[in-house]
Motif scaffolding. Structure first.
Motif, mmCIF file in Angstrom:
data_model
loop_
_atom_site.group_PDB
_atom_site.id
_atom_site.type_symbol
_atom_site.label_atom_id
_atom_site.label_comp_id
_atom_site.label_asym_id
_atom_site.label_seq_id
_atom_site.Cartn_x
_atom_site.Cartn_y
_atom_site.Cartn_z
ATOM 1 N N ILE A 51 8.161 24.430 1.476
ATOM 2 C CA ILE A 51 9.117 23.724 2.254
ATOM 3 C C ILE A 51 10.523 24.085 2.026
ATOM 4 C CG2 ILE A 51 9.894 21.420 3.433
ATOM 5 C CD1 ILE A 51 6.970 22.410 4.098
ATOM 6 N N GLY A 52 11.352 24.959 2.601
ATOM 7 C CA GLY A 52 12.378 25.324 2.527
ATOM 8 C C GLY A 52 13.790 24.239 2.760
ATOM 9 N N ALA A 53 13.544 23.453 3.711
ATOM 10 C CA ALA A 53 14.380 22.574 4.192
ATOM 11 C C ALA A 53 13.649 21.475 5.035
ATOM 12 C CB ALA A 53 15.665 23.395 5.088
ATOM 13 N N VAL A 54 14.479 20.452 5.124
ATOM 14 C CA VAL A 54 14.052 19.407 5.954
ATOM 15 C C VAL A 54 15.150 18.564 6.998
ATOM 16 C CG1 VAL A 54 12.804 17.057 6.120
ATOM 17 C CG2 VAL A 54 12.158 18.709 4.457
ATOM 18 N N GLY A 55 14.717 18.705 8.052
ATOM 19 C CA GLY A 55 15.820 17.640 9.153
ATOM 20 C C GLY A 55 15.404 16.710 9.697
ATOM 21 N N THR A 56 16.140 15.656 9.910
ATOM 22 C CA THR A 56 15.704 14.536 10.908
ATOM 23 C C THR A 56 16.571 14.217 12.084
ATOM 24 O OG1 THR A 56 16.795 12.922 9.657
ATOM 25 C CG2 THR A 56 14.526 13.404 8.866
ATOM 26 N N THR A 57 16.248 13.854 13.073
ATOM 27 C CA THR A 57 16.860 13.665 14.262
ATOM 28 C C THR A 57 16.486 12.388 15.011
ATOM 29 O OG1 THR A 57 17.952 14.827 16.363
ATOM 30 C CG2 THR A 57 15.861 15.125 15.706
ATOM 31 N N GLY A 58 16.913 11.996 15.997
ATOM 32 C CA GLY A 58 16.565 10.865 16.952
ATOM 33 C C GLY A 58 17.242 9.458 16.479
ATOM 34 N N SER A 59 16.665 8.685 17.230
ATOM 35 C CA SER A 59 17.483 7.246 16.941
ATOM 36 C C SER A 59 17.077 6.621 15.644
ATOM 37 C CB SER A 59 17.153 6.183 17.983
ATOM 38 O OG SER A 59 15.883 6.052 18.249
ATOM 39 N N GLY A 60 15.902 7.257 15.117
ATOM 40 C CA GLY A 60 15.513 6.743 13.696
ATOM 41 C C GLY A 60 15.761 7.794 12.505
ATOM 42 N N ARG A 61 16.781 8.415 13.026
ATOM 43 C CA ARG A 61 17.052 9.688 12.069
ATOM 44 C C ARG A 61 17.349 9.370 10.515
ATOM 45 N NH1 ARG A 61 21.005 9.445 15.585
ATOM 46 N NH2 ARG A 61 23.298 9.107 15.182
ATOM 47 N N ASN A 62 18.174 8.104 10.524
ATOM 48 C CA ASN A 62 18.646 7.707 9.191
ATOM 49 C C ASN A 62 17.432 7.178 8.297
ATOM 50 O OD1 ASN A 62 21.407 8.397 9.296
ATOM 51 N ND2 ASN A 62 21.585 6.888 10.615
ATOM 52 N N LEU A 63 16.588 6.407 8.963
ATOM 53 C CA LEU A 63 15.549 5.898 8.316
ATOM 54 C C LEU A 63 14.526 7.034 7.800
ATOM 55 C CD1 LEU A 63 13.862 3.392 7.961
ATOM 56 C CD2 LEU A 63 12.714 3.681 9.949
ATOM 57 N N ALA A 64 14.307 7.997 8.692
ATOM 58 C CA ALA A 64 13.434 9.139 8.425
ATOM 59 C C ALA A 64 14.229 9.996 7.242
ATOM 60 C CB ALA A 64 13.052 9.956 9.576
ATOM 61 N N GLY A 65 15.474 10.040 7.318
ATOM 62 C CA GLY A 65 16.222 10.978 6.339
ATOM 63 C C GLY A 65 15.967 10.707 5.021
ATOM 64 N N VAL A 66 16.210 9.196 4.740
ATOM 65 C CA VAL A 66 16.110 8.540 3.436
ATOM 66 C C VAL A 66 14.620 8.590 3.041
ATOM 67 C CG1 VAL A 66 18.085 7.132 3.440
ATOM 68 C CG2 VAL A 66 15.989 6.196 4.104
ATOM 69 N N ILE A 67 13.616 8.555 3.792
ATOM 70 C CA ILE A 67 12.406 8.601 3.249
ATOM 71 C C ILE A 67 11.830 9.877 2.902
ATOM 72 C CG2 ILE A 67 10.144 8.188 4.160
ATOM 73 C CD1 ILE A 67 10.884 5.618 5.650
ATOM 74 N N LEU A 68 12.360 10.781 3.540
ATOM 75 C CA LEU A 68 11.646 12.297 3.322
ATOM 76 C C LEU A 68 12.721 13.047 2.303
ATOM 77 C CD1 LEU A 68 11.123 13.224 7.164
ATOM 78 C CD2 LEU A 68 9.200 12.695 5.320
ATOM 79 N N GLY A 69 14.114 12.516 2.460
ATOM 80 C CA GLY A 69 14.978 13.102 1.505
ATOM 81 C C GLY A 69 15.456 14.476 2.591
ATOM 82 N N ALA A 70 16.046 14.225 3.339
ATOM 83 C CA ALA A 70 16.319 15.103 4.427
ATOM 84 C C ALA A 70 17.629 15.997 3.908
ATOM 85 C CB ALA A 70 16.630 14.596 5.898
ATOM 86 N N ASP A 71 17.717 17.260 4.348
ATOM 87 C CA ASP A 71 18.764 17.972 3.867
ATOM 88 C C ASP A 71 19.880 17.922 5.071
ATOM 89 O OD1 ASP A 71 17.780 19.481 1.548
ATOM 90 O OD2 ASP A 71 16.330 20.318 3.073
ATOM 91 N N VAL A 72 19.363 17.557 6.002
ATOM 92 C CA VAL A 72 20.494 17.345 7.271
ATOM 93 C C VAL A 72 19.850 16.280 8.133
ATOM 94 C CG1 VAL A 72 19.800 19.055 8.987
ATOM 95 C CG2 VAL A 72 21.912 18.590 8.676
ATOM 96 N N ILE A 73 20.821 15.112 8.527
ATOM 97 C CA ILE A 73 20.626 14.118 9.400
ATOM 98 C C ILE A 73 21.263 14.340 10.671
ATOM 99 C CG2 ILE A 73 20.433 11.750 9.701
ATOM 100 C CD1 ILE A 73 20.030 11.470 6.809
#
Lengths: 319, 366
Positions: free
Chosen positions: A58-80
């Motif tokens: 996995i080279g990078a992870v991005g999250t979006t949508g109304s739950g993007r911040n939640l998903a971002g901290v759980i997954l360790g996103a590179d971009v939210i």
């Protein structure tokens, strides 16, 4: 060697995951209903991918949508990223010369105007749910028609009846009155589709320069009745891309890859597929520091606090 | 004993407190606007009124509970409902059983003076003059520093530093009462802020102009802190709506209104109430000086701003400047606002990169 890029779109109605390869082609997609439990559904989705991919791929992870911040901290996103930007990016990726993006999701709908591959204008519904997927869902349930077949019904109509589209409450009572007069279901459903499209164009698209190619995405794009109503109203063909329901996730994956490249970072901050082994939990409390009574939310990974938000002041800032 | 109160709007309280204290009265500053203020206003205000009326009403109730017995409120006769708000609020508060007197300031200084004298006793003109001078000086200096805060938040060296400087400036200016000391404070903080910015970042920052209805622009509680949010996103914020600019207009100082009217003339040529004409004129001016975008702020159902909202798309198209219109009501959840401004900032940034504006300045983002 990183070969795949992950995008996760946590919306009010659905949670979508897209896996892109290094040529930015979709190799995997998952579409799940959020059902008000984003934490559980994100885990479920990641779990489905766990056996197919290795962390190091996995080279990078991005999250979006109304739950993007939640998903971002759980997954360790590179971009939210917000969902407007991700949808625009994905649309341009699919159809490079796209000029208009119509997007209708569960809770909100948006229009994005694109020129030369760059978003130049957008609008998003603010206080009204009449033009969104949730309302269609509700009506399908009321008429006891599976939502997947709702659009087909509209196509069977010979003479659509007129339904008031200004407001979902008006639309529903208008529909009931027409039903009681004896109109057929297809006629009513076609009327509802036309009303929804009218409402969308009046509310969001007012004053905007709608030109083709037009791309229609989001969960509601599955509805052939709405697609046809758009085409009738605009007089231009509307393209529904193959991956219409995961476009936000696709955009998030593309932006995550760009971000890694832009910052010249070697490694993604992805926490790994093992995150499904952890127990994520949220708790909330009302702060008693001032009359604002902020609702503070704590996100725990097992017993460790990993994020906190909701405060208007720095009192609870430190995690 | 007369205990005076007034509505909260941005940092206006500091000036008004200085004025009434100078006139020799006890001042009851309403508690900082909170969810409780909003709840009270929504509970007792008419449902169809715009948000400012409700928040003011909440302010008054909270201040009356703290012992205030004289309310000072603005009036007016422009084609906007605000002119009648004081009367509506008076009737609601009386129905609730509160005992108080109300001074409604109208655009007629002589009559205002007589009204103040009738309620507050014999205030000499000289004392009033001194009080006004002090209050106006504080208001102008506060706006002066806040203008700098808006322009530099996105450039600060240490996160949160500029905001904490600003709040310590407000605390200090509230406590001094000589023009000389106020001026010294202003100079001191101007320097402190300038020492805390990274000037080399200026060229890569976006500039967004804010237009709209004055209450929504000035009061961070109702606009969900949009200016601070924009600063955090790395945006330099500019605007021309300030308490001081409104006062200058009210006192017929300067020629800014003429410039605004001139800029708006191709799109709107008459006064439509509130700051509707300003929103159009300023958007045109901002486009012509090269700002990257404009955000319009207004309360839900605001007539003057609805008029400008319908004109702004053609201004946006002809003047080539993206405009985002945001209408606010009693919601306190800011996730929706965050999504919209993030998307707007992304759009402006991508446009700026695409237009080559950054490359010209030697900044390479690719």
């Amino acid at each position: 060697m990183p070969r795949y890029y992950l995008g996760v779109d946590v919306g009010s109605v659905s949670t979508d995951i897209a896996v892109l390869d290094s040529s930015m082609k979709i190799v995997d997609k998952i579409y799940l209903r959020t059902k008000g439990q984003p934490l559980k559904v994100i885990s479920e989705g990641i779990n489905q991918l766990q056996d197919k991919y290795d962390n190091s791929e996995i080279g990078a992870v991005g999250t979006t949508g109304s739950g993007r911040n939640l998903a971002g901290v759980i997954l360790g996103a590179d971009v939210i990223k917000n969902e407007i930007t991700t949808h625009a990016v994905a649309a341009v990726h699919m159809i490079p010369d796209v000029k208009t993006v119509l997007e209708i999701g569960g809770q909100d709908s948006k229009i994005i105007i694109i020129r030369d591959g760059v978003a130049v204008d957008f609008a998003m519904n603010s206080v009204c749910a009449a033009g969104t997927g949730s309302f269609l869902d509700q009506q399908a349930a009321r008429l006891e028609i599976p939502i997947e077949e709702f659009g087909e019904y509209a196509l069977r109509a010979e003479a659509p009846v007129r339904i008031a589209g200004r407001c979902s409450v008006f639309a529903e009572s208008d529909m009931i009155h027409k039903q009681q007069l004896g109109h057929d279901l297809p006629e009513i459903i076609a009327g509802l589709s036309a009303a929804m499209v009218r409402n969308y164009l009046n509310n969001l698209a007012k004053g905007k320069d709608i030109k083709g190619p037009i791309i229609f995405q989001g969960g509601v794009a599955a509805n052939v009745g709405i697609k046809k109503a758009f085409e009738d109203e605009l007089g231009i063909d509307v393209i529904v891309p193959e991956n219409y329901n995961v476009m936000g996730a696709v955009g998030a994956a593309i932006l995550a890859r760009e971000e890694i490249a832009r910052l010249k970072r070697k490694k993604t901050s992805f926490k790994g597929f093992e995150i499904t082994d952890f127990n994520f939990k949220t708790t909330s409390f009302e702060c008693d520091g001032c009359p604002n009574c902020c609702e503070i939310v704590n996100i725990y990974q097992d017993s460790q606090l990993i994020a906190r938000w909701g405060a208007k002041c720095p009192r609870w800032e430190a995690v | 004993m007369k205990k005076i109160t007034f509505p909260q709007m941005g940092d206006m309280k500091i000036g008004l407190k200085a004025l009434f204290a100078e006139l020799g009265f006890e001042v009851v500053v309403p508690p900082k606007i909170s969810k409780k203020t909003l709840d009270l206003g929504v509970k007792y205000g008419p449902e169809f009124a715009c948000l400012p009326l409700k928040i003011n009403l909440g302010n008054f109730i909270e201040a009356l509970e703290k012992g205030a017995n004289v309310i000072v409120m603005g009036g007016g006769c422009g084609p906007c409902r605000f002119g009648y708000y004081a009367e509506v609020q008076r009737a609601i508060l009386e129905d609730l059983g509160y005992c108080f007197e109300m001074i409604v300031l109208e655009p007629n200084l002589l009559r205002d003076y007589q009204h103040i004298k009738k309620i507050l006793g014999n205030v000499s003109l000289k004392r009033l003059y001194n009080g006004l001078k002090l209050a106006l000086y504080k208001i102008y200096m506060i706006d002066n520093i806040y203008k700098l805060v808006l322009a530099t938040r996105a450039l600060e060296k240490k996160k949160g530093e500029i905001d904490s400087l600003y709040s310590s400036f407000l605390k200090k200016i509230d406590q001094v009462s000589s023009l000389k000391k106020i001026k010294a404070l202003k100079d001191e903080y101007q320097n402190k802020i300038k020492e805390n910015i990274n000037d080399y970042q200026r060229d890569e920052r976006l500039i967004i102009g804010i237009v709209g209805e004055i209450y929504l622009v000035l009061e961070p509680f109702v606009n969900l802190n949009i200016e601070e949010k924009l600063g955090e996103l790395g945006v330099i914020v500019k605007r021309d709506i300030y308490m001081s600019s409104w006062l200058s207009h009210f006192l017929h100082l300067g020629n800014e209104m003429r410039q605004i009217k001139k800029a708006a003339e191709d799109y709107l040529d008459s006064f439509v109430g509130g700051h509707g004409l300003d929103s159009i004129g300023n958007t045109v001016r901002y486009a012509r000086v090269g700002y990257d975008g404009v955000i319009q702020l207004a309360p839900f159902t605001c007539m003057p701003e609805i008029i400008s909202q319908t004109i702004l798309p053609s201004v946006s198209k002809k003047e080539k400047i993206p405009v985002l219109s945001l209408f606010f009501d009693e919601h306190t959840g800011d996730a929706g606002l965050q999504t919209r401004i993030e998307a707007f900032v992304d759009l402006l940034m991508r446009k700026k990169i695409y237009d080559g504006k950054l490359l010209e300045k030697g900044i390479n983002y690719a």
